[in-house]
Design an enzyme around this catalytic site. Structure first.
Site, PDB file in Angstrom:
ATOM      1  CD  GLU A 230     -12.900  -3.704  28.837  1.00  0.00           C
ATOM      2  OE1 GLU A 230     -11.721  -3.430  28.491  1.00  0.00           O
ATOM      3  OE2 GLU A 230     -13.812  -3.918  28.007  1.00  0.00           O
TER       4      GLU A 230
ATOM      5  CG  ASP B 164     -23.744  17.026  24.776  1.00  0.00           C
ATOM      6  OD1 ASP B 164     -23.998  17.924  25.594  1.00  0.00           O
ATOM      7  OD2 ASP B 164     -24.082  17.065  23.576  1.00  0.00           O
TER       8      ASP B 164
END
Length: 544
Positions: free
Chosen positions: A262, A204
């Site tokens: 990851e 956001d």
């Protein structure tokens, strides 16, 4: 839908936004929740989308309906529990859909423990976790920055005897991204949700993370009207050179991307509202393969529905983000629903809805749908006494706020609360929405809901539409025309955006074109001319 092991599943994907407090109530309190969302996942899956963006469900005092977070690692009791979230996530995955969650990290609630500690003194361990500044000698705010929600972007705090910055509500203090400790803490909070199995984040207001450390005044705007802010708001009177979109932000976004690497297959989509600078900002934030995967913009959220606005907007972004990727949307929880924005007196709203999704499924980029647009829901007219949006309350009556697009989903035309809740909902459900309810449209094979499914299936089955090149064709003021091509697969997309039939001379290469079934009924095609009905469209496949 995208294959589980495809790391680029997001390119050309379709994302469905859920505003959880308005999707489905499971416990009879009139507010939607995670269990309710889980119960309705089959509906979303039936559309054929790839992922769901879930708006905030974190602990919050709800001053801004959850966009004021007080705990980044827990679910607000209004929405359920972490166990409810895990159940929803597992069910979505079982249905072949991914879950992207909001990360509202440009600011927190003033009820967050961090802010309580930060404001307690100027030398506590979290003293610099928020943006604090001394007043000018006359006691006024440090500079001229403005809040998006009206008034100055600074609030006086009598405990620290300083001002704190808030780009939104006064109860939403901005975090200080110049602090390495806060950056570490936010990355750790993201890891918490990745470890639970989420498939990515919608960041956001991601260009609001950093501010100018020297607190320099913003210059006046070159034009008074703000690009993405109602004219009633003075925010648009400034060029926001120093209060957002700072160069330091790119390094943090790269750190977010490194975290996601990851967790293979996860993505980050950044929300960018940056006026005229938005194309360049999106290009910077999505280039190089080590920043955000793609960005979501406000640039199709205006009231203009014309070939020119689509041509110019899309061309600007594709030119600025040649090495990046854009996410397109026509509606979300912050803007008037596009059926109402685009309609002129006398228009059939269902025709507007069909034309809009016919354009969307053919655009290059990822696309995002907002709950209820598959039902052609118009904007709800909310009385002042029923408003819940602080933005609308602040600027009433010139701007009525965002509640009109946030009303509950209508599931059943026969039930008093449209199948959303057994209780009175947090916002009223207008009668016209009940008439467009899911059960009504499921029973009608000609409904908007069924057309959405066909349109999304067509996009999913076409490599050219998902990730092919796009080239605009000059077709005059009333017709939007472009080709989508991948290898030898070329589709010509034509849209008559006027309220009168229009003829278009066919290029010789399309003299024997095949008309795709998704084209609107009523088109007339001969070897030289295509006639499109008012607000009609056609998809032509060039013969091999």
């Amino acid at each position: 839908m995208a294959e589980t092991g495809d790391p680029d599943w997001w390119r050309g994907a379709v994302i469905y936004q859920v505003y959880p407090r308005s999707f489905q109530d499971s416990d009879g309190d009139g507010i939607g929740d995670l269990k309710g969302l889980t119960a309705r996942l089959d509906h979303i899956a039936s559309l054929g989308v790839d992922a769901i963006w879930v708006s905030p469900f974190f602990k919050s005092p709800m001053a801004d309906m959850g966009y004021d977070v007080s705990d980044y690692r827990d679910v607000d009791p209004m929405f359920g529990t972490l166990a409810d979230f895990d159940e929803m996530l597992a069910r979505a995955h079982a249905l072949g859909m991914r879950i992207i969650i909001d990360q509202v990290i440009s600011h927190t609630s003033d009820q967050h423990d961090w802010f309580g500690e930060s404001r307690s003194s100027r030398d506590n361990p979290k003293a610099d976790w928020y943006v604090w500044a001394d007043p000018k000698p006359d006691g006024t705010a440090p500079n001229n920055w403005l809040s998006i929600f009206g008034g100055p972007a600074w609030e006086w705090d009598g405990t620290r005897m300083q001002y704190y910055m808030h780009s939104f509500l006064t109860s939403q203090p901005d975090l200080n991204f110049h602090s390495a400790e806060i950056r570490d803490e936010l990355i750790a909070a993201m890891r918490f949700w990745l470890d639970r199995g989420v498939d990515g984040f919608r960041l956001d207001a991601c260009n609001h993370y950093f501010h100018d450390a020297r607190l320099r005044d913003n210059p006046p705007a070159k034009r008074i009207k703000g690009h993405d802010i109602p004219e009633t708001n003075p925010y648009g009177f400034q060029e926001h050179v120093y209060d957002k979109t700072q160069p330091e932000n790119v390094a943090f976004l790269k750190r977010v991307r490194a975290l996601l690497e990851e967790y293979p297959g996860t993505v980050a989509v950044g929300e960018v509202g940056d006026g005229e600078r938005a194309p360049q900002t999106v290009g910077t934030y999505t280039s190089g393969g080590d920043t955000l995967h793609f960005c979501y913009t406000f640039d199709l959220f205006g009231t203009e529905f014309s070939p020119d606005i689509f041509r110019t907007t899309i061309t600007k972004f594709l030119k600025a983000a040649q090495d990046g990727w854009v996410c397109w949307a026509l509606s979300n929880h912050d803007v008037m629903r596009h059926v109402s924005r685009f309609a002129q007196p006398g228009d059939d709203p269902n025709r507007i809805a069909r034309l809009a999704i016919a354009i969307m499924v053919a655009l290059r980029g990822t696309i995002c749908l907002y709950q209820g647009e598959e039902l052609a829901l118009p904007e709800a007219d909310i009385a002042y006494e029923d408003l819940r949006d602080p933005y609308g309350i602040r600027f009433w009556p010139s701007f009525k706020g965002r509640d009109g697009c946030r009303t509950p989903m209508p599931w059943s035309s026969r039930e008093e609360q449209a199948g959303f809740s057994a209780a009175k909902p947090w916002l009223p459900i207008p009668p016209v929405h009940k008439a467009n309810a899911v059960d009504v449209q499921e029973a009608d094979p000609r409904s908007i809901l069924h057309f959405y499914r066909k349109a999304l299936a067509w996009r999913r089955g076409s490599k050219a539409l998902r990730c092919g090149d796009i080239d605009f064709v000059d077709a005059g003021d009333d017709i939007l025309a472009f080709t989508r091509a991948a290898g030898g697969d070329v589709t010509l997309c034509l849209y008559n955006m006027s309220r009168q039939p229009r003829d278009w001379p066919l290029p010789a290469t399309y003299a024997n074109a095949l008309v795709e079934p998704l084209s609107v009924p009523g088109i007339t095609l001969n070897r030289k001319t295509l006639r499109l009905p008012a607000l009609g469209w056609a998809f032509l496949r060039r013969p091999a």
